[in-house]
Design an enzyme around this catalytic site. Structure first.
Site, short mmCIF file in Angstrom:
data_model
loop_
_atom_site.label_atom_id
_atom_site.label_comp_id
_atom_site.label_asym_id
_atom_site.label_seq_id
_atom_site.Cartn_x
_atom_site.Cartn_y
_atom_site.Cartn_z
N GLY A 32 0.78 -1.24 0.00
CA GLY A 32 0.00 0.00 0.00
C GLY A 32 0.80 1.28 0.00
N HIS A 83 1.64 0.18 -13.04
CA HIS A 83 2.39 -1.06 -13.29
C HIS A 83 3.89 -0.75 -13.27
CE1 HIS A 83 3.04 -5.14 -14.65
NE2 HIS A 83 3.95 -4.65 -15.50
N GLN A 86 9.35 2.52 -7.49
CA GLN A 86 8.19 2.90 -6.68
C GLN A 86 8.13 4.41 -6.41
OE1 GLN A 86 7.65 0.70 -2.92
NE2 GLN A 86 6.10 -0.35 -4.11
C1 GAR Z 1 3.52 -1.54 -7.22
O1 GAR Z 1 4.87 -1.63 -7.60
C2 GAR Z 1 2.63 -1.65 -8.43
O2 GAR Z 1 3.17 -1.05 -9.56
C3 GAR Z 1 2.52 -3.14 -8.59
O3 GAR Z 1 2.39 -3.62 -7.28
C4 GAR Z 1 3.11 -2.77 -6.41
C5 GAR Z 1 2.22 -2.40 -5.26
O4 GAR Z 1 2.93 -1.67 -4.32
N1 GAR Z 1 1.41 -3.50 -9.42
C6 GAR Z 1 1.46 -4.49 -10.30
O5 GAR Z 1 2.44 -5.20 -10.47
C7 GAR Z 1 0.18 -4.69 -11.10
N2 GAR Z 1 0.42 -5.46 -12.26
P1 GAR Z 1 2.20 -0.94 -3.13
O6 GAR Z 1 1.21 -1.96 -2.54
O7 GAR Z 1 3.29 -0.61 -2.16
O8 GAR Z 1 1.50 0.29 -3.67
#
Ligand code: GAR
Length: 204
Positions: free
Chosen positions: A15, A112, A174
């Site tokens: 999150g 993504h 991120q």
């Molecule tokens: C993020 O890096 C997002 O880009 C990825 O999951 C992570 C969630 O991080 N999403 C995908 O890979 C979707 N295909 P977070 O929970 O710390 O925001």
């Protein structure tokens, strides 16, 4: 000044993207209200972040429903009850079918961790490292019925450095995710995004 935009944020894990939105709203950088955070994982740390921000949360598990359709229709109902303007997939690790998407045309954005169309699907950062690319990054796009295929709104590039671990690369990406996801929501809120086929025009 625009009206506050009402957001639903769908999560599965840590999150940090959700946190970036909570922070931006609290700092007055984004005029928005997160109406609900939905998680498909009851143990997602994102739910604690939402609780910390005083945001209504609901965890809704696929295994509690007989079909994917019933599962998605429940999510649709929750989101519709909250009168949401825009839905953010912020690390939501499920593919949404037309059962869900036809209720929210051009109202679902995904982040993504790659420069799409490269490295779709799971562990995009690991895929990038294994492939040996020198540059990677992240993409915000409208969600369509494919996996990570919808029209692209914003992308950011980051270098892949010699000796990078997956975690180091993921952290670098991120940081950019948080920036471009927020930027995309602001553009959406300002009515500046126009989809023309595969292209998203950013209007002046
Ligand atoms: C993020 O890096 C997002 O880009 C990825 O999951 C992570 C969630 O991080 N999403 C995908 O890979 C979707 N295909 P977070 O929970 O710390 O925001």
């Amino acid at each position: 000044m625009c009206n506050p935009i009402r957001l639903a944020v769908l999560v599965s894990g840590n999150g940090t993207n959700l946190q970036a939105f909570i922070d931006a709203i609290q700092l007055g950088e984004l005029n928005a209200q997160i109406a609900v955070v939905l998680s498909d994982n009851p143990d997602a740390y994102a739910l604690e972040r939402a609780n910390g921000g005083g945001i209504p949360v609901q965890s809704i598990c696929r295994k509690d429903f007989l079909s994917k359709e019933a599962y998605e229709l429940e999510m649709v109902e929750i989101i519709q009850r909250k009168a949401v303007d825009l839905i953010l997939l912020a690390g939501f690790m499920r593919i949404l079918s037309p059962t869900f998407l036809r209720n929210f045309p051009q109202k679902v954005l995904n982040i993504h961790p790659s420069l799409l169309p490269a490295f779709k699907g799971l562990d995009a950062q690991g895929q990038a490292l294994n492939y040996g690319v020198k540059l990677s990054g992240c993409t915000v796009h409208f969600v369509d019925e494919g996996m990570d295929t919808g029209p692209i709104i914003q992308q950011a590039v980051v270098p892949v450095l010699p000796g990078d671990t997956r975690e180091e690369l993921a952290l670098r990406i991120q940081k950019e995710e948080h920036r471009i996801f927020l930027e995309a929501v602001k553009l959406y809120q300002a009515g500046k995004l126009k989809i023309e086929g595969r292209r998203v025009k950013i209007m002046d």
